[in-house]
Every structure is written in C-alpha cells, then in structure tokens.
Write an enzyme that holds these catalytic residues in place. Structure first.
Site, PDB file in Angstrom:
ATOM      1  N   LYS A 140       2.502  -4.388  12.233  1.00 20.39           N
ATOM      2  CA  LYS A 140       3.101  -5.479  11.493  1.00 20.39           C
ATOM      3  C   LYS A 140       3.597  -5.037  10.122  1.00 20.39           C
ATOM      4  O   LYS A 140       4.433  -5.692   9.505  1.00 20.39           O
ATOM      5  CB  LYS A 140       2.058  -6.604  11.275  1.00 20.39           C
ATOM      6  CG  LYS A 140       1.565  -7.263  12.518  1.00 20.39           C
ATOM      7  CD  LYS A 140       0.428  -8.246  12.143  1.00 20.39           C
ATOM      8  CE  LYS A 140      -0.152  -8.839  13.417  1.00 20.39           C
ATOM      9  NZ  LYS A 140      -1.406  -9.566  13.138  1.00 20.39           N
ATOM     10  N   GLY A 141       3.055  -3.953   9.615  1.00 19.19           N
ATOM     11  CA  GLY A 141       3.189  -3.594   8.201  1.00 19.19           C
ATOM     12  C   GLY A 141       4.593  -3.470   7.652  1.00 19.19           C
ATOM     13  O   GLY A 141       4.813  -3.675   6.468  1.00 19.19           O
ATOM     14  N   GLU A 164       8.706   2.429   8.861  1.00 15.03           N
ATOM     15  CA  GLU A 164       7.244   2.280   8.714  1.00 15.03           C
ATOM     16  C   GLU A 164       6.888   1.846   7.299  1.00 15.03           C
ATOM     17  O   GLU A 164       7.654   2.075   6.359  1.00 15.03           O
ATOM     18  CB  GLU A 164       6.557   3.633   8.981  1.00 15.03           C
ATOM     19  CG  GLU A 164       5.713   3.701  10.228  1.00 15.03           C
ATOM     20  CD  GLU A 164       4.491   2.804  10.252  1.00 15.03           C
ATOM     21  OE1 GLU A 164       4.455   1.763   9.567  1.00 15.03           O
ATOM     22  OE2 GLU A 164       3.555   3.131  10.993  1.00 15.03           O
ATOM     23  N   ASP A 165       5.729   1.235   7.159  1.00 11.15           N
ATOM     24  CA  ASP A 165       5.256   0.889   5.822  1.00 11.15           C
ATOM     25  C   ASP A 165       4.678   2.103   5.114  1.00 11.15           C
ATOM     26  O   ASP A 165       4.975   2.368   3.958  1.00 11.15           O
ATOM     27  CB  ASP A 165       4.221  -0.256   5.878  1.00 11.15           C
ATOM     28  CG  ASP A 165       3.068   0.000   6.852  1.00 11.15           C
ATOM     29  OD1 ASP A 165       3.055   1.051   7.531  1.00 11.15           O
ATOM     30  OD2 ASP A 165       2.171  -0.861   6.936  1.00 11.15           O
ATOM     31  N   ASP A 195       0.226   7.982   6.509  1.00 14.06           N
ATOM     32  CA  ASP A 195      -1.021   8.402   5.867  1.00 14.06           C
ATOM     33  C   ASP A 195      -1.453   9.731   6.503  1.00 14.06           C
ATOM     34  O   ASP A 195      -1.001  10.794   6.088  1.00 14.06           O
ATOM     35  CB  ASP A 195      -2.032   7.271   6.074  1.00 14.06           C
ATOM     36  CG  ASP A 195      -3.368   7.501   5.399  1.00 14.06           C
ATOM     37  OD1 ASP A 195      -3.450   8.355   4.515  1.00 14.06           O
ATOM     38  OD2 ASP A 195      -4.346   6.816   5.768  1.00 14.06           O
ATOM     39  N   LYS A 216       1.456   9.278   1.895  1.00 11.48           N
ATOM     40  CA  LYS A 216       0.289   9.835   1.185  1.00 11.48           C
ATOM     41  C   LYS A 216       0.164  11.293   1.614  1.00 11.48           C
ATOM     42  O   LYS A 216      -0.567  11.605   2.557  1.00 11.48           O
ATOM     43  CB  LYS A 216      -0.985   9.108   1.625  1.00 11.48           C
ATOM     44  CG  LYS A 216      -1.192   7.724   1.070  1.00 11.48           C
ATOM     45  CD  LYS A 216      -2.566   7.223   1.527  1.00 11.48           C
ATOM     46  CE  LYS A 216      -2.719   5.757   1.349  1.00 11.48           C
ATOM     47  NZ  LYS A 216      -3.923   5.230   2.032  1.00 11.48           N
ATOM     48  N   PHE A 234      -6.238   3.441  -1.172  1.00 12.43           N
ATOM     49  CA  PHE A 234      -5.886   2.375  -0.237  1.00 12.43           C
ATOM     50  C   PHE A 234      -5.054   1.319  -0.954  1.00 12.43           C
ATOM     51  O   PHE A 234      -5.462   0.777  -1.979  1.00 12.43           O
ATOM     52  CB  PHE A 234      -7.144   1.751   0.379  1.00 12.43           C
ATOM     53  CG  PHE A 234      -6.825   0.908   1.577  1.00 12.43           C
ATOM     54  CD1 PHE A 234      -6.516   1.488   2.796  1.00 12.43           C
ATOM     55  CD2 PHE A 234      -6.804  -0.481   1.481  1.00 12.43           C
ATOM     56  CE1 PHE A 234      -6.187   0.718   3.907  1.00 12.43           C
ATOM     57  CE2 PHE A 234      -6.481  -1.266   2.586  1.00 12.43           C
ATOM     58  CZ  PHE A 234      -6.174  -0.659   3.796  1.00 12.43           C
ATOM     59  N   VAL A 235      -3.866   1.066  -0.427  1.00 15.32           N
ATOM     60  CA  VAL A 235      -2.957   0.118  -1.068  1.00 15.32           C
ATOM     61  C   VAL A 235      -2.683  -1.090  -0.167  1.00 15.32           C
ATOM     62  O   VAL A 235      -2.793  -1.006   1.053  1.00 15.32           O
ATOM     63  CB  VAL A 235      -1.617   0.799  -1.461  1.00 15.32           C
ATOM     64  CG1 VAL A 235      -1.818   1.795  -2.597  1.00 15.32           C
ATOM     65  CG2 VAL A 235      -0.948   1.469  -0.261  1.00 15.32           C
TER      66      VAL A 235
HETATM   67  P1  IMP Z   1      -1.678   7.117   9.898  1.00 15.38           P
HETATM   68  O1  IMP Z   1      -1.692   7.165  11.399  1.00 15.38           O
HETATM   69  O2  IMP Z   1      -2.993   7.630   9.322  1.00 15.38           O
HETATM   70  O3  IMP Z   1      -0.486   7.785   9.265  1.00 15.38           O
HETATM   71  O4  IMP Z   1      -1.714   5.621   9.479  1.00 15.38           O
HETATM   72  C1  IMP Z   1      -0.662   4.832   9.477  1.00 15.38           C
HETATM   73  C2  IMP Z   1      -1.073   3.384   9.477  1.00 15.38           C
HETATM   74  O5  IMP Z   1      -2.357   3.148   8.856  1.00 15.38           O
HETATM   75  C3  IMP Z   1      -0.074   2.632   8.640  1.00 15.38           C
HETATM   76  O6  IMP Z   1       1.011   2.220   9.408  1.00 15.38           O
HETATM   77  C4  IMP Z   1      -0.912   1.487   8.120  1.00 15.38           C
HETATM   78  O7  IMP Z   1      -0.897   0.432   9.064  1.00 15.38           O
HETATM   79  C5  IMP Z   1      -2.301   2.036   7.994  1.00 15.38           C
HETATM   80  N1  IMP Z   1      -2.577   2.476   6.615  1.00 15.38           N
HETATM   81  C6  IMP Z   1      -2.711   3.734   6.159  1.00 15.38           C
HETATM   82  N2  IMP Z   1      -2.954   3.761   4.841  1.00 15.38           N
HETATM   83  C7  IMP Z   1      -2.959   2.469   4.430  1.00 15.38           C
HETATM   84  C8  IMP Z   1      -3.154   1.832   3.148  1.00 15.38           C
HETATM   85  O8  IMP Z   1      -3.352   2.456   2.082  1.00 15.38           O
HETATM   86  N3  IMP Z   1      -3.094   0.477   3.155  1.00 15.38           N
HETATM   87  C9  IMP Z   1      -2.853  -0.265   4.263  1.00 15.38           C
HETATM   88  N4  IMP Z   1      -2.669   0.287   5.476  1.00 15.38           N
HETATM   89  C10 IMP Z   1      -2.722   1.643   5.560  1.00 15.38           C
HETATM   90 MG    MG Z   2       1.644   0.456   9.987  1.00 14.31          MG
END
Ligand code: IMP
Ligand code: MG
Length: 189
Positions: free
Chosen positions: A46-47, A102-103, A106, A134, A155-156
């Site tokens: 949803k982000g 994407e939002d 990470d 990040k 964490f944001v």
């Molecule tokens: P990744 O697979 O670790 O890159 O994570 C990606 C997903 O984790 C993002 O699309 C977010 O939904 C969630 N996410 C990662 N970091 C944050 C944060 O700081 N705040 C909120 N959601 C996050």
């Molecule tokens: Mg996401």
C-alpha cells in the site's frame, strides 16, 4: 497550536515542501527519459499510493496505472524477504515500458523479488522509482533508476508509509521514535 497526541512522538524528517520539490524533479527526469513513449506505472501497495499520486502529475508522457499488492513476512519493522503477492496486476505488461513505484527500499529484498517476478512477464523495459532508500541496510543490490531521498537506517512513517497500518496520512516523512507504539494511535484525542 497543540500537537494531537497521536503524532507527538513523530519528528519531521522531510517536510512537505521538500517532498514536493524533489517529486517535481523526479517527474521531469522521467518525462525526459521516456521521451514521449507511453509508460505503465505500477504502484506497490500500500505504501506507494501517496507518492504515486503526486509523481504521476509531474510525468508528461502517456501514463497508465496498475497496482500490485505485496506483503513480506517479518516483524513490524524488518523485512524477512519472504514476499507474497496479495493483489496482482489487472493487465498484461508484455512489451510495455514499466516503471515500478515504491515508497522505500530498505533491505532490497522486496524489490529484488518484484524485479525477478516482473522480468518473467516480458516487459519491453523495467525501471524502478523509489521515494526513499536506506543504503545502510541493503542486503541485496537492486538497480534503482530514480531515488527521491537516501535516508539513514531509521524507521520512518508518513506520506504513505505506515507503522502498524497507521500514519500513512501524514503529509511529511517523520521519524518514528521507539517509545511510540500503535496504542498511541488508538488511544484517543
Ligand atoms: P525491504 O524488503 O526490506 O526493502 O522492505 C521494503 C518494505 O518494507 C517497504 O516497501 C515498506 O513497506 C517496509 N519498510 C521498510 N522500511 C520502512 C520504514 O522505515 N517505514 C515504514 N515501512 C518500511
Ligand atoms: Mg512497501
């Protein structure tokens, strides 16, 4: 003016004006790069929905919108890399120029999964635009074509990003402090 209880422990990291200025620049860059070609913009739910809504209004080529829903298992703030598609695309992307929106990237595990998955659907081209990255937390290298802001490993929330489903409605990116929890959102005034 007093700050309502639910956002008292959220500190502004990127304010609304900074977000809008950067998003306008990203839109201009995307417009120039696709040079009039029609694109299919795929928002990762949803982000990404708030960012996507603002971004597309700065993209001046023919645009169609699709959404894909994914959820990754793990605790509230860490991705496990085990990704499930909870809502798939409605239309084929074969031979389309696809821009995934994407939002935040990470660990990169969710985006790596999506890129592998989308490659099997034979798009003409596939690029990624993420509002936030990040870099300190990257576990896999994923090619990111457009990045709004690189941020530290904190964490944001806000502007689409959530904590336990809350905070997506904040018009800025905020730092979510460790002493805040979901109870403060449901606790009242
Ligand atoms: P990744 O697979 O670790 O890159 O994570 C990606 C997903 O984790 C993002 O699309 C977010 O939904 C969630 N996410 C990662 N970091 C944050 C944060 O700081 N705040 C909120 N959601 C996050
Ligand atoms: Mg996401």
């Amino acid at each position: 003016m007093s700050v309502p209880a639910w956002r008292r422990s959220i500190e502004v990291l990127i304010d609304s004006a900074a977000l809008q200025a950067r998003i306008a620049a990203l839109g201009a860059q995307i417009t120039a790069d696709y040079a009039g070609r029609a694109i299919c913009v795929v928002g990762v739910l949803k982000g990404s929905f708030v960012f996507l809504a603002d971004l597309i209004r700065h993209i001046d080529v023919p645009v169609q919108i699709e959404f894909i829903g994914i959820s990754s298992y793990g605790d509230a703030t860490k991705s496990s890399g085990i990704v499930q598609i909870t809502r798939d695309l409605q239309h084929s992307i074969v031979d389309r120029d696809v821009l995934l929106v994407e939002d935040i990237v990470d660990s990169g595990l969710s985006m790596a999964y999506l890129l592998n998955n989308f490659a099997t659907r034979r798009p003409r081209s596939l690029k990624v635009c993420t509002l936030l990255e990040k870099p300190a937390n990257a576990q896999v290298k994923v090619p990111l074509d457009y990045v709004g802001f690189q941020i530290a490993d904190r964490f944001v929330v806000g502007y689409g990003l959530d904590a336990s489903g809350f905070c997506r409605n904040l018009p800025y990116i905020g730092l979510f402090s460790a002493d805040a929890d979901a109870a403060s959102f449901t606790g009242g005034v």
